[in-house]
Design a protein around this motif. Structure first.
Motif, PDB file in Angstrom:
ATOM      1  N   LEU A 244      10.564  45.829 -11.099  1.00  0.00           N
ATOM      2  CA  LEU A 244      10.359  47.048 -10.055  1.00  0.00           C
ATOM      3  C   LEU A 244       9.962  45.899  -9.420  1.00  0.00           C
ATOM      4  O   LEU A 244       9.083  45.274  -9.391  1.00  0.00           O
ATOM      5  N   GLU A 245      10.507  46.524  -8.013  1.00  0.00           N
ATOM      6  CA  GLU A 245       9.681  45.977  -7.057  1.00  0.00           C
ATOM      7  C   GLU A 245       8.844  46.293  -5.830  1.00  0.00           C
ATOM      8  O   GLU A 245       8.805  47.734  -6.633  1.00  0.00           O
ATOM      9  N   ILE A 246       7.987  45.618  -5.349  1.00  0.00           N
ATOM     10  CA  ILE A 246       6.850  46.910  -5.156  1.00  0.00           C
ATOM     11  C   ILE A 246       6.695  48.037  -4.450  1.00  0.00           C
ATOM     12  O   ILE A 246       6.677  48.851  -4.350  1.00  0.00           O
ATOM     13  N   GLU A 247       8.338  48.052  -3.318  1.00  0.00           N
ATOM     14  CA  GLU A 247       8.351  49.786  -3.041  1.00  0.00           C
ATOM     15  C   GLU A 247       8.984  50.509  -4.332  1.00  0.00           C
ATOM     16  O   GLU A 247       8.747  51.429  -3.840  1.00  0.00           O
ATOM     17  N   GLU A 248       9.741  49.944  -5.641  1.00  0.00           N
ATOM     18  CA  GLU A 248      10.555  50.529  -6.386  1.00  0.00           C
ATOM     19  C   GLU A 248       9.315  50.982  -6.543  1.00  0.00           C
ATOM     20  O   GLU A 248       8.886  52.707  -7.457  1.00  0.00           O
ATOM     21  N   VAL A 249       7.827  50.664  -7.082  1.00  0.00           N
ATOM     22  CA  VAL A 249       6.899  51.525  -7.268  1.00  0.00           C
ATOM     23  C   VAL A 249       5.981  52.532  -7.156  1.00  0.00           C
ATOM     24  O   VAL A 249       6.102  53.404  -6.987  1.00  0.00           O
ATOM     25  N   ALA A 250       6.198  51.700  -5.599  1.00  0.00           N
ATOM     26  CA  ALA A 250       5.740  53.415  -5.097  1.00  0.00           C
ATOM     27  C   ALA A 250       6.135  54.372  -4.638  1.00  0.00           C
ATOM     28  O   ALA A 250       5.866  54.942  -4.976  1.00  0.00           O
TER      29      ALA A 250
ATOM     30  N   THR B  66      11.511  55.385 -13.776  1.00  0.00           N
ATOM     31  CA  THR B  66      11.835  53.941 -13.113  1.00  0.00           C
ATOM     32  C   THR B  66      13.021  54.414 -12.475  1.00  0.00           C
ATOM     33  O   THR B  66      14.105  53.738 -11.510  1.00  0.00           O
ATOM     34  N   ALA B  67      14.225  55.152 -13.000  1.00  0.00           N
ATOM     35  CA  ALA B  67      15.372  55.352 -13.113  1.00  0.00           C
ATOM     36  C   ALA B  67      15.509  56.095 -11.411  1.00  0.00           C
ATOM     37  O   ALA B  67      16.574  55.940 -10.682  1.00  0.00           O
TER      38      ALA B  67
ATOM     39  N   SER C   8       4.612  39.846 -12.257  1.00  0.00           N
ATOM     40  CA  SER C   8       5.266  39.307 -11.609  1.00  0.00           C
ATOM     41  C   SER C   8       4.622  40.340 -10.122  1.00  0.00           C
ATOM     42  O   SER C   8       3.812  39.090  -8.572  1.00  0.00           O
ATOM     43  N   SER C   9       3.581  41.106  -9.957  1.00  0.00           N
ATOM     44  CA  SER C   9       2.885  42.434  -8.887  1.00  0.00           C
ATOM     45  C   SER C   9       1.754  41.030  -8.895  1.00  0.00           C
ATOM     46  O   SER C   9       1.109  40.619  -7.538  1.00  0.00           O
ATOM     47  N   LEU C  10       0.437  40.994  -9.604  1.00  0.00           N
ATOM     48  CA  LEU C  10      -0.020  40.352  -8.945  1.00  0.00           C
ATOM     49  C   LEU C  10      -0.213  38.780  -8.838  1.00  0.00           C
ATOM     50  O   LEU C  10      -0.641  38.611  -8.312  1.00  0.00           O
TER      51      LEU C  10
END
Length: 400
Positions: A192-198, A319-320, A342-344
């Protein structure tokens, strides 16, 4: 020869166990939680069940696996060996001069006749596609190179052991065909990208994107679900590590919680403010009474420890929604592990620190996530404008 049909036997019917009506009680003097001990005991029973179905001359091999590999690896190797023995009985032309019908009856003499070519046919031809028959349906099973490599490894370990112990005359593993595994590509890592995590966390907080039916459950589990997702995306935990967490795993005085890694390794993970807050909210506001032994942290609505399957479905759903994809296209918990790595690294943490946090055996695994920074290719190309560099050099040369 009949085309690739085999009856599945995975050792699910346990032998050497206590009667079904007798409850197993754990006498545990170690620091390992009872639920971990119980899970290990279940795996051991499965191993013993499979061993009971295999030839007696393999007893020393069973002992070798017991003392030299992880319990999960032992179970995998034994399962592959039972599968191979069933293949010998049902499919192999080597059976022409024998009349036995069960793996237990296979003599050492037959193993001594097996050649590298026989194994190559098993791995390269039979295992690529075969049929598993069950009472309800027949399943077409297809294996690609990664799965084939696992089966090859299991067979190789067996024949190397038989040669080492002088039970067979030659080391046929030297003639096994190589299996080429694709190199992991950083661009292909699913995360997931950072925006998708949010967006995912927004969904679990507010119910955004959930169907009316899903919202009925969400109202009763939102604090639990948020705590689970925060642990996955903060620490990159494996699904089994989350599933096995207990209330007693958390040490509030030290600000840490204990997990049990692969190969029974213990690890203490520091609690940051975010993780501590979501866990406390869940425990105080939502955790139902537990109706089973022990003190599992994450409970179902029925008050039982959540299963690995339930955790997978939970992650897939959220996540979907975050990716605005169909439910079936949601990610597994392992993709949240990749997201954490990846985020870290994207936030500037050292590769070696991330390696230690995620329990990677080799730093090259962690480096894959290092290469997968958001817009990394774009940043490289945008910061190197070839024509600008050419004109600068051309201008300087004219001045000189």
């Amino acid at each position: 020869m009949a085309r690739k049909k085999i009856i599945k036997d995975d050792g699910s019917s346990l032998s050497r166990t206590t009667p079904h009506n007798k409850k197993i009680k754990i006498h545990n003097k170690s620091d390992v939680p009872d639920n971990i001990v119980e899970k290990q005991n279940d795996m051991i029973k499965k191993c013993l069940s499979i061993e009971a179905q295999l030839p007696d001359f393999l007893f020393d091999y069973f002992l070798y696996l017991k003392n030299s590999v992880a319990l999960s690896t032992r179970l995998a190797y034994l399962s592959d060996l039972l599968f191979y023995c069933n293949y010998l009985i049902n499919e192999s032309p080597l059976m022409a001069e024998y009349e036995f019908k069960t793996p237990k009856d296979i003599p050492l003499e037959l193993f001594s006749k097996i050649t590298a070519r026989d194994v190559n046919l098993f791995i390269g031809d039979f295992c690529t596609r075969y049929i598993v028959e069950t009472e309800n349906a027949d399943y077409i099973m297809e294996n690609h190179n990664r799965a084939l490599a696992r089966k090859k490894s299991s067979i190789s370990v067996l024949f190397k052991f038989l040669y080492r112990d002088q039970l067979i005359e030659s080391n046929i593993t030297e003639g096994f065909n190589p299996i080429k595994l694709p190199k992991p590509q950083p661009d292909a890592i699913k995360r997931l990208e950072i925006e998708e995590v949010a967006m995912m966390l927004d969904t679990v907080e507010n119910g955004t994107g959930l169907t009316d039916k899903e919202k009925q459950y969400w109202e009763k589990t939102k604090y639990r679900d948020k705590a689970i997702l925060v642990l996955f995306t903060t620490y990159g935990l494996r699904v089994s590590e989350v599933q096995q967490l207990n209330l007693s795993s958390i040490n509030y005085a030290r600000g840490e919680f204990k997990i049990y890694r692969k190969r029974s390794k213990e690890a203490n993970m520091p609690l940051n403010k975010s993780a501590l807050a979501v866990i406390e909210d869940y425990i105080k506001l939502e955790r139902p009474p537990c109706i089973e032994d022990g003190d599992p942290l994450f409970l179902s609505l029925q008050g039982r420890r959540m299963t690995v399957r339930t955790l997978r479905e939970l992650v897939k759903k959220y996540t979907a929604i975050a990716m605005q994809a169909p439910r079936h296209a949601g990610y597994s918990p392992h993709k949240l592990r990749a997201t954490a790595a990846s985020s870290l690294i994207q936030y500037g943490f050292s590769i070696y620190d991330v390696q230690n946090l995620l329990d990677h055996d080799n730093v090259t695994t962690t480096q894959l996530y290092s290469a997968h920074k958001k817009d990394a290719k774009r940043d490289v190309v945008n910061n190197y404008e070839l024509l600008d560099e050419y004109h600068k050099k051309d201008s300087n040369s004219k001045k000189n």
